[in-house]
Design an enzyme around this catalytic site. Sequence first.
Site, PDB file in Angstrom:
ATOM      1  N   SER A  72       1.526  -9.985  -0.852  1.00  0.00           N
ATOM      2  CA  SER A  72       1.089  -8.413  -0.619  1.00  0.00           C
ATOM      3  C   SER A  72       1.498  -7.852   0.707  1.00  0.00           C
ATOM      4  O   SER A  72       1.874  -6.810   0.733  1.00  0.00           O
ATOM      5  CB  SER A  72      -0.188  -8.288  -0.751  1.00  0.00           C
ATOM      6  OG  SER A  72      -1.061  -8.927   0.021  1.00  0.00           O
ATOM      7  N   GLU A  84      -9.653   6.640   3.590  1.00  0.00           N
ATOM      8  CA  GLU A  84     -10.551   6.050   4.282  1.00  0.00           C
ATOM      9  C   GLU A  84      -9.633   4.688   4.629  1.00  0.00           C
ATOM     10  O   GLU A  84      -8.746   4.537   3.916  1.00  0.00           O
ATOM     11  CB  GLU A  84     -11.720   5.557   3.570  1.00  0.00           C
ATOM     12  CG  GLU A  84     -11.358   4.116   2.440  1.00  0.00           C
ATOM     13  CD  GLU A  84     -10.413   4.674   1.555  1.00  0.00           C
ATOM     14  OE1 GLU A  84     -10.082   6.015   1.287  1.00  0.00           O
ATOM     15  OE2 GLU A  84      -9.879   3.744   0.945  1.00  0.00           O
ATOM     16  N   LYS A 111       0.875  -1.284  -0.102  1.00  0.00           N
ATOM     17  CA  LYS A 111      -0.004  -0.207  -0.075  1.00  0.00           C
ATOM     18  C   LYS A 111       0.846   1.374  -0.064  1.00  0.00           C
ATOM     19  O   LYS A 111       0.276   2.376  -0.541  1.00  0.00           O
ATOM     20  CB  LYS A 111      -1.090  -0.119   1.207  1.00  0.00           C
ATOM     21  CG  LYS A 111      -1.874  -1.036   1.018  1.00  0.00           C
ATOM     22  CD  LYS A 111      -3.260  -0.574   1.816  1.00  0.00           C
ATOM     23  CE  LYS A 111      -4.366  -1.583   1.449  1.00  0.00           C
ATOM     24  NZ  LYS A 111      -4.069  -2.893   2.026  1.00  0.00           N
TER      25      LYS A 111
HETATM   26  C1  PLP Z   1      -5.258  -4.029   1.737  1.00  0.00           C
HETATM   27  C2  PLP Z   1      -4.438  -5.296   1.432  1.00  0.00           C
HETATM   28  C3  PLP Z   1      -4.907  -6.043   0.599  1.00  0.00           C
HETATM   29  C4  PLP Z   1      -6.137  -5.980  -0.268  1.00  0.00           C
HETATM   30  O1  PLP Z   1      -6.286  -4.795  -1.013  1.00  0.00           O
HETATM   31  P1  PLP Z   1      -6.052  -4.872  -2.616  1.00  0.00           P
HETATM   32  O2  PLP Z   1      -6.175  -3.367  -2.957  1.00  0.00           O
HETATM   33  O3  PLP Z   1      -6.958  -5.697  -3.468  1.00  0.00           O
HETATM   34  O4  PLP Z   1      -4.592  -5.097  -2.922  1.00  0.00           O
HETATM   35  C5  PLP Z   1      -4.206  -7.099   0.089  1.00  0.00           C
HETATM   36  N1  PLP Z   1      -3.113  -7.454   1.073  1.00  0.00           N
HETATM   37  C6  PLP Z   1      -2.520  -6.582   1.824  1.00  0.00           C
HETATM   38  C7  PLP Z   1      -1.474  -6.944   2.671  1.00  0.00           C
HETATM   39  C8  PLP Z   1      -3.399  -5.428   2.097  1.00  0.00           C
HETATM   40  O5  PLP Z   1      -2.939  -4.958   3.190  1.00  0.00           O
END
Ligand code: PLP
Length: 398
Positions: A378, A112, A90
Site C-alpha cells: 500500500s 482528518e 491514498k
Molecule cells: C493509511 C494507510 C493504510 C491504511 O488505510 P486503509 O484505508 O486501510 O488502506 C495502509 N497503508 C498505507 C501505506 C497507508 O498510508
Amino acid sequence: METYQVNENGYYGEFGGAYIPEILYRCVENLRENYRAILEDEDFQAEYQRLLRDYVGRPSPLYLARRLSAQYGCKIYLKREDLNHTGAHKINNALGQVLLARRMGKQRIIAETGAGQHGVATATACALMNMECVVYMGKTDVERQRANVEKMQMLGARVVPVTSGNMTLKDATNEAIRDWCCHPSDTYYVIGSTVGPHPYPDMVARLQSVISQEIKEQLQEHEGRDYPDYLIACVGGGSNAAGTIYHYLDDQRVQIVLAEAGGLGITSGKSAATIHLGKKGIIHGARTLVMQNEDGQIEEPYSISAGLDYPGIGPLHANLAAQHRAQILAINDDEALQAAFLLTRLEGIIPALESAHALGALPKLRFKPEEVVVLTVSGRGDKDMDTYLKVIKEYQPQ
Ligand SMILES: *Cc1c(COP(=O)(O)O)cnc(C)c1O
C-alpha cells in the site's frame, strides 16, 4: 445473486448506514444522490483518469517477486501502490474526492488525518486544484509526525492540532465532523478510508477500485487469466484492501486475506485488531465493529503502524468477516517488522509498516506451488525509517 457490494440503503449485510447529526443530513443526502452520477460522468472520468496516469503515475506495476515467491513456495505478485505520487494508495481517493467536491460547487476542503498520509494526499490534491484545505490532526500525532505536518503546510494546508481525548485520529475525526456541521453548505469533507456514513465507504471503494481493475488487466497479461488464487492486503479503515478486492468480491475462485494490526498481541490490551476484538456499535456515522469497553466507550487502539490504529473498520470488511468471505489475520508488531526486513533483503523494496502487516500474513498461509498470490504494497517505507532503524539489530539477518 448474492453480492458483497453495498445495497441501495447503504448497508453491507447488517453493517453500514448513515448515523449522522440532523444538521449534516442534507449534506450527506446531497452527496448520496449525486456521487454515482458524478463518478460515472464522462468528463469527470476523463479528468480523473488523466490525473491517475500523468500525475499519480498509474498503472502501478504488478511485479512478480521471484525471491519472495521462492521463500513461500508459490507465485507472488506485488501490486506496487508504493510507487504512486506521495508514496501510497491514498492519493487515488483524495484526487477523486477533491475533483468531486469541485463538481459539487464546494470551495473549502476539510480532512482528518492520523499519521498524516491522508492529510498529505488531500493537501496535494488541493494544491493541484487550488482549493482551500484544513486538516484536523490530533496534537499527539502532530508532534510525532513532524515531517508530514511540514509537507501539508508547504502544500498550503492549514493543520489544526486537536487537543480533545487522546489527541489522536478518532479525536481529529470528531473535530472534522464538528467543522462540517458548522459549514455544511460550502465545505466538503474528504474521508480518507472506507469508513464514515454511507455513501463514503462505497465512494472510497469505487475510487480505489482502480487497483483491482489494473490487477485484472495485468494478470491477464502475465498469467493468461484475470484472477489470482489469493488477494492479500492490510486493513486500517480498509481502503487499500477495498480497492484490491473490489472487482473480485463476488468471485468465489479468489480467496481474500485481510491483515489487521495485532499490536503486541490480541489479548495483550495493546492491539488494533478491530475485527477480532470489536463489537457491533456505531463509530463516525456507520454501524460496524468497534473496539469498545463494556460501557460502549471507544478503546484506544495500539499498533506500531500509525496508519492501522483506527478503533473501527469499514462496514464492507465487517460484513466480509461476518459472512466468512474473507479470512482475517491479526499480524503483530514483531511479525510485521520481520516481514518488512525480509522483503527489503529479498526484493530491495522497503515497505510502509502498514503494508508490512500484509506481508506478515504470508508465513501464516499454506500455498501450492502453482498458486498465484497478489499482495498489495500500500505504501513505501520512507516515513517509517526511524522505527526500522531502532530495531534493525534485532531483525537483520547476520
Ligand atoms: C493509511 C494507510 C493504510 C491504511 O488505510 P486503509 O484505508 O486501510 O488502506 C495502509 N497503508 C498505507 C501505506 C497507508 O498510508
